[in-house]
Scaffold this active site. Structure first.
Site, PDB file in Angstrom:
ATOM      1  CG  ASP A 157      -2.102   0.879   1.113  1.00  0.00           C
ATOM      2  OD1 ASP A 157      -1.925   2.028   0.683  1.00  0.00           O
ATOM      3  OD2 ASP A 157      -3.206   0.439   1.442  1.00  0.00           O
ATOM      4  CB  SER A 206      -6.436   2.220  -0.104  1.00  0.00           C
ATOM      5  OG  SER A 206      -5.201   2.866   0.026  1.00  0.00           O
ATOM      6  CG  HIS A 242      -7.322  -0.218   6.587  1.00  0.00           C
ATOM      7  ND1 HIS A 242      -6.321   0.388   5.869  1.00  0.00           N
ATOM      8  CD2 HIS A 242      -7.858   0.754   7.387  1.00  0.00           C
ATOM      9  CE1 HIS A 242      -6.241   1.656   6.212  1.00  0.00           C
ATOM     10  NE2 HIS A 242      -7.159   1.904   7.130  1.00  0.00           N
ATOM     11  CB  THR A 296      -5.601  -3.069   0.610  1.00  0.00           C
ATOM     12  OG1 THR A 296      -5.333  -1.705   0.258  1.00  0.00           O
ATOM     13  CG2 THR A 296      -4.961  -3.978  -0.427  1.00  0.00           C
ATOM     14  CD  GLU A 311      -2.939  -3.496   2.784  1.00  0.00           C
ATOM     15  OE1 GLU A 311      -3.130  -2.311   2.498  1.00  0.00           O
ATOM     16  OE2 GLU A 311      -3.507  -4.067   3.733  1.00  0.00           O
ATOM     17  CG  HIS A 353      -1.081   8.489   4.952  1.00  0.00           C
ATOM     18  ND1 HIS A 353      -1.501   9.434   4.040  1.00  0.00           N
ATOM     19  CD2 HIS A 353      -1.708   7.328   4.598  1.00  0.00           C
ATOM     20  CE1 HIS A 353      -2.342   8.876   3.172  1.00  0.00           C
ATOM     21  NE2 HIS A 353      -2.471   7.598   3.485  1.00  0.00           N
TER      22      HIS A 353
END
Length: 494
Positions: A60, A110, A171, A173, A316, A325
């Site tokens: 990600d 995402s 989440h 993904t 992932e 971020h």
């Protein structure tokens, strides 16, 4: 004027193709290495077997730029200058650039990017596996817009399905493997008439759609009154204990290393592993012996490989995104290295003859690279100047016009902004005069321009690398949803 025939003959001879070994540069290692690449590609033949197994790796937030930083960082940890390093998946023979925009967003989210990978169509910002007529946050618009996922397709072929993530399993993904929702944030609660993502995951597991699910996110699987193994209450408003429901339906459950080691990986029962209340720890912060991405990859492949018909597994590295971020390059890169190690392990545990492995990302971040830095400059540190002799950087730091050195990597926006909020609400500031020790500290936030509490995604392309059956279908610059069609073609080949 008479022609100089001797000169013309010499010019013609020089224009004729020369054998590679006759060129003056032929003894260079750069030259011989490149020749070896060409010969290997000449000898390559497409693998047109049916893919028994399909493994989709998604880091990600690992776009072209972030991947470059991971490559250099990994190489420098190995004692190399760094730039010459090759990550395991970078050696895969088939490569494509991937356009990541959503149907209504230049900069992608995402949820729809992962949905595109799992359904074959681009989707709307913040939605998961719903068609383009669905509306974000509108529960009623889910009806009639739910898409068929790759997991559903391969389950119909009697294959097993697995999910691994260092993020919460609810989440965006990981949820794209099994969930269909009008809002990616409905992880443990949804409006009346819709089913939250955690409940959808347990439904998928008890119905036989998902066989292995390993990651974080316990808090959305039980209410406040039910304590988890760490003594933490959950966040489900309905108070339902979904973990108990999964166990009652026959699933094995693990929440830490000890319970994970006690799992039976023979395919006799579904496996649910929830190793943190929220996201799992960054690789930099993960205590020795605690379950990580590589461990979960091994467990999932071992369990899923017991199905003679094969499996689909999405893996992932969710926290590459989170560290970006946060503007924290060190944790971005240590999680990126763990991702590369997981790819290498999956490649080792499977056979190219019957396993398609695709390695990609959902989107990139607003990451940037400063110049002009010499070879071997610490990728997390300050920019060293180019040396006039040899190949390694000089000992001098490059200064900007403000007279201060600058880091190799920065962000266009983020919490490390040089602009700080003043008492009157305005923003102003200047760059700090950093030392190399400060810049390479694992907790350092990269310098950024625009002040934001969380750095943003960007709309740049990402890369897909592939090997195995029908991997040669990847190439050029493609829309992100094409990756689904490569997987589908490989799994259904005659």
């Amino acid at each position: 004027m008479l022609r100089n025939t001797a000169a013309i003959a010499l010019a013609l001879a020089a224009a004729l193709p020369a054998a590679a070994q006759e060129l003056p540069q032929a003894s260079s290692e750069w030259f011989t290495d490149a020749q070896a690449v060409i010969e290997a590609r000449k000898a390559a033949t497409p693998n047109t077997n049916r893919a028994r197994n399909v493994i989709l790796f998604v880091a990600d937030g690992l776009g072209v730029g972030t991947n470059y930083a991971v490559r250099v960082f990994d190489g420098q940890r190995k004692g190399l200058l760094g730039e010459e390093n090759v990550l395991p998946y970078e050696a895969f023979p088939n490569v494509a650039l991937v356009k990541t925009y959503n149907i209504n967003a230049q900069t992608p989210d995402s949820a729809p990017t992962a949905g595109a990978l799992n359904t074959g169509v681009k989707q709307r910002f913040n939605l998961i596996n719903l068609g383009e007529n669905a509306i974000t946050g509108d529960c009623a618009s889910e009806a009639g817009n739910r898409l068929t996922t790759f997991a559903e397709i391969v389950t119909g072929m009697d294959k097993s399905v697995g999910i691994v993530s260092t993020a919460r399993l609810t989440h965006a993904t990981p949820a794209a493997v099994y969930a269909k929702t009008a809002n990616r944030n409905w992880e443990g609660d949804a409006p009346e008439g819709c089913t939250d993502i955690a409940a959808q995951m347990i439904e998928a597991m008890t119905s036989g759609l998902v066989d292995v699910a390993l990651g974080g996110g316990r808090r959305f699987f039980h209410g406040e009154e039910q304590m988890d193994g760490d003594g933490k209450g959950g966040r489900r408003k309905d108070g339902v204990d979904l973990i108990a429901a999964a166990q009652e339906a026959g699933a094995q459950y693990a929440w830490n290393t000890e319970t994970a080691q006690a799992l039976t990986l023979d395919g006799s029962a579904p496996i649910l592993g929830l190793f943190d209340a929220s996201h799992m720890k960054y690789e930099h912060d993960r205590p020795e012996g605690e379950i990580g991405l590589v461990d979960m990859t091994r467990m999932a492949i071992e369990a899923l490989s017991t199905n003679a018909n094969g499996f689909y597994l999405e893996i992932e590295a969710g926290r590459v995104d989170h560290a970006n971020h946060a503007g924290n390059l060190h944790r971005t890169l240590t999680d990126g290295v763990a991702f590369a190690q997981a790819v290498a392990l999956a490649d080792e545990l499977t056979d190219d003859a019957d396993t398609l492995i695709i390695v990609t990302a959902d989107h990139e971040h607003a990451i940037a690279f400063n110049g002009y830095c010499g070879r071997g400059t610490p990728i997390t540190g300050l920019c060293h100047d180019v040396a006039n002799e040899g190949v390694k950087h000089s000992d001098e730091l490059v200064a900007a016009d403000d007279g201060k050195p600058y880091p190799v990597v920065g962000y266009l926006n983020g919490p490390g902004s040089v602009l700080k909020k003043q008492e009157d609400g305005s923003y102003s500031g200047e760059r700090e005069a950093l030392t190399q020790a400060q810049a390479t500290d694992p907790d350092f936030l990269q310098q950024a321009l625009i002040p934001k509490s969380s750095e943003t995604h960007s709309g740049e392309d990402v890369v897909a690398w592939a090997k195995g059956p029908w991997a040669h279908l990847l190439g050029g610059t493609i829309e992100q949803n094409v990756i689904f069609h490569v997987m589908h073609a490989a799994a259904t080949a005659e």
